[in-house]
Scaffold this motif. Sequence first.
Motif, mmCIF file in Angstrom:
data_model
loop_
_atom_site.group_PDB
_atom_site.id
_atom_site.type_symbol
_atom_site.label_atom_id
_atom_site.label_comp_id
_atom_site.label_asym_id
_atom_site.label_seq_id
_atom_site.Cartn_x
_atom_site.Cartn_y
_atom_site.Cartn_z
ATOM 1 N N ALA A 35 0.819 -1.297 -0.102
ATOM 2 C CA ALA A 35 0.073 0.053 0.019
ATOM 3 C C ALA A 35 0.911 1.085 -0.062
ATOM 4 O O ALA A 35 0.452 2.432 -0.748
ATOM 5 C CB ALA A 35 -0.899 0.095 0.968
ATOM 6 N N ARG A 36 2.100 1.130 0.725
ATOM 7 C CA ARG A 36 2.796 2.475 0.829
ATOM 8 C C ARG A 36 3.469 2.531 -0.424
ATOM 9 O O ARG A 36 3.583 3.871 -1.068
ATOM 10 C CB ARG A 36 3.965 2.023 2.104
ATOM 11 N N VAL A 37 4.047 1.550 -0.995
ATOM 12 C CA VAL A 37 4.743 1.923 -2.365
ATOM 13 C C VAL A 37 3.683 2.342 -3.517
ATOM 14 O O VAL A 37 3.833 3.270 -4.183
ATOM 15 C CB VAL A 37 5.358 0.349 -2.814
ATOM 16 N N ARG A 38 2.597 1.741 -3.514
ATOM 17 C CA ARG A 38 1.388 2.103 -4.484
ATOM 18 C C ARG A 38 0.990 3.398 -4.177
ATOM 19 O O ARG A 38 1.097 4.315 -5.256
ATOM 20 C CB ARG A 38 0.428 1.392 -4.280
ATOM 21 N N ASN A 39 0.851 3.798 -2.966
ATOM 22 C CA ASN A 39 0.462 5.226 -2.661
ATOM 23 C C ASN A 39 1.583 6.183 -3.102
ATOM 24 O O ASN A 39 1.340 7.274 -3.501
ATOM 25 C CB ASN A 39 0.402 5.570 -1.350
ATOM 26 N N LYS A 40 2.804 5.921 -3.184
ATOM 27 C CA LYS A 40 4.030 6.951 -3.337
ATOM 28 C C LYS A 40 4.187 6.833 -4.855
ATOM 29 O O LYS A 40 4.521 8.003 -5.433
ATOM 30 C CB LYS A 40 5.174 6.231 -2.644
#
Lengths: 227, 227
Positions: free
Chosen positions: B78-83
């Motif tokens: 989720a963090r990689v996607r959001n960034k």
Amino acid sequence: IINVENVRKTYRMGDNIVKAVDGVTLNVFGGEYLIIMGPSGSGKTTLMHLMGCLDKPDSGEIYLAGKCVSKLNDRDLARVRNKMIGFVFQQFNLLPRLTALENVELPMIYAGVPRAIRHKRAKEVLTMVGLRDRMEHKPTQLSGGQMQRVAIARALANQPQIILADEPTGNLDSKSGEEILKIFSDLHSDGLTIIVVTHDLEVAANGQRVIHMRDGRIVSQEVRTSV
Amino acid sequence: IINVENVRKTYRMGDNIVKAVDGVTLNVFGGEYLIIMGPSGSGKTTLMHLMGCLDKPDSGEIYLAGKCVSKLNDRDLARVRNKMIGFVFQQFNLLPRLTALENVELPMIYAGVPRAIRHKRAKEVLTMVGLRDRMEHKPTQLSGGQMQRVAIARALANQPQIILADEPTGNLDSKSGEEILKIFSDLHSDGLTIIVVTHDLEVAANGQRVIHMRDGRIVSQEVRTSV
Ligand SMILES: Nc1ncnc2c1ncn2[C@@H]1O[C@H](COP(=O)(O)OP(=O)(O)OP(=O)(O)O)[C@@H](O)[C@H]1O
Ligand SMILES: Nc1ncnc2c1ncn2[C@@H]1O[C@H](COP(=O)(O)OP(=O)(O)OP(=O)(O)O)[C@@H](O)[C@H]1O
Ligand SMILES: [Mg+2]
Ligand SMILES: [Mg+2]
């Protein structure tokens, strides 16, 4: 068949006023194939909802087949609308817990059509729009273009006299879009009144008259003079 | 920047099997402007969701900037996607109780952007897509094309490296559509990777490569050879 007389629809949000429809007069004759175009936010959907008797204007009058819509009570209005008008919504407005088949049957249930007949008719219109293998799918199990075609099938289910289609091909590839336009043209040859909102000039080419909206008003119109 | 290796996604409904993505291998290089086309129901949205790490394939692997996506836990994913990724959904997926501004701020809240900065950025991207006078409107108070533009603004908010846009101009008039495509072209010149699903040949003309899908597979591709 639809008369729109100096109609206005305004939204108020705090101090802000949005004149979604700002004085529109429009006469749609029975059997006409009318196209409505205009920039995003110019009031096309709002006007379609007023013409389809899904919403009431703040001022002005709407006549459907000669009847003054504001004089009808809600129940009579719903009955006339269900019988005469098939509406294809820009956002489809499908019921998420019902299958494609059940969504298409909904207007027929409301019209009191017997179960066996409406079942057969629902399958027929879904097959017409190319969704024979998707009848048991719910909206979340359908692609965007498939949902749009369910919405179109639902509008055709009750064999209405008027089709109001709000951007019916926006999610369709050119081939699927052409199939839908062919259905509309065939219905038009059968005598139906077709009103389509579109941003697509190729869709607009199918109409007999094109009206252009801007800022809640009709600013121009073109009438096709060829056969 | 995105590698899709022999990926499959199948939906099962009782005895029925739908092979939405049926063995797709695709390598998207960093900075590419890629167009995906194909008939309604051919698997474009499903493939986009797999590439955007919003969904997991049943078989095959997806690599995002070299990292194997299936090896990441949900939180890191989720963090990689959001960034890295800005996703424009075909059905917009706006939160109905939030204003346009709040909807656009959402990815920035998730990324931990301080309030004053994300407020300013949200206003900036909404102004870029022509919605400066609609920031306080909720989705039900917006036209279809305005909702689509809020979805686009939200995808741009976190300044992602990759834009995945699923039919971003389907509800837009040609002028608004051109403005969006200009934004994408400018971002592409800045080095972003742009992947657009479209049915519109004029939109497709902006890409460097066009892949065509049919029945869950890539059946052909064209590479633009001119400048
Ligand atoms: N409930 C509401 N409250 C406030 N403003 C509204 C509301 N509904 C619509 N509007 C505004 O009214 C205007 C007309 O909206 P409408 O949906 O009719 O536009 P449209 O021509 O169909 O646009 P599009 O081509 O983008 O679908 C828009 O500017 C919209 O922001
Ligand atoms: N949850 C699901 N369950 C069953 N079938 C599904 C589900 N989601 C999608 N499908 C099916 O998978 C196929 C691919 O869907 P997808 O949304 O990827 O198509 P698409 O290429 O984006 O189409 P469109 O151009 O109409 O948006 C469709 O035939 C659809 O009916
Ligand atoms: Mg509209
Ligand atoms: Mg799709």
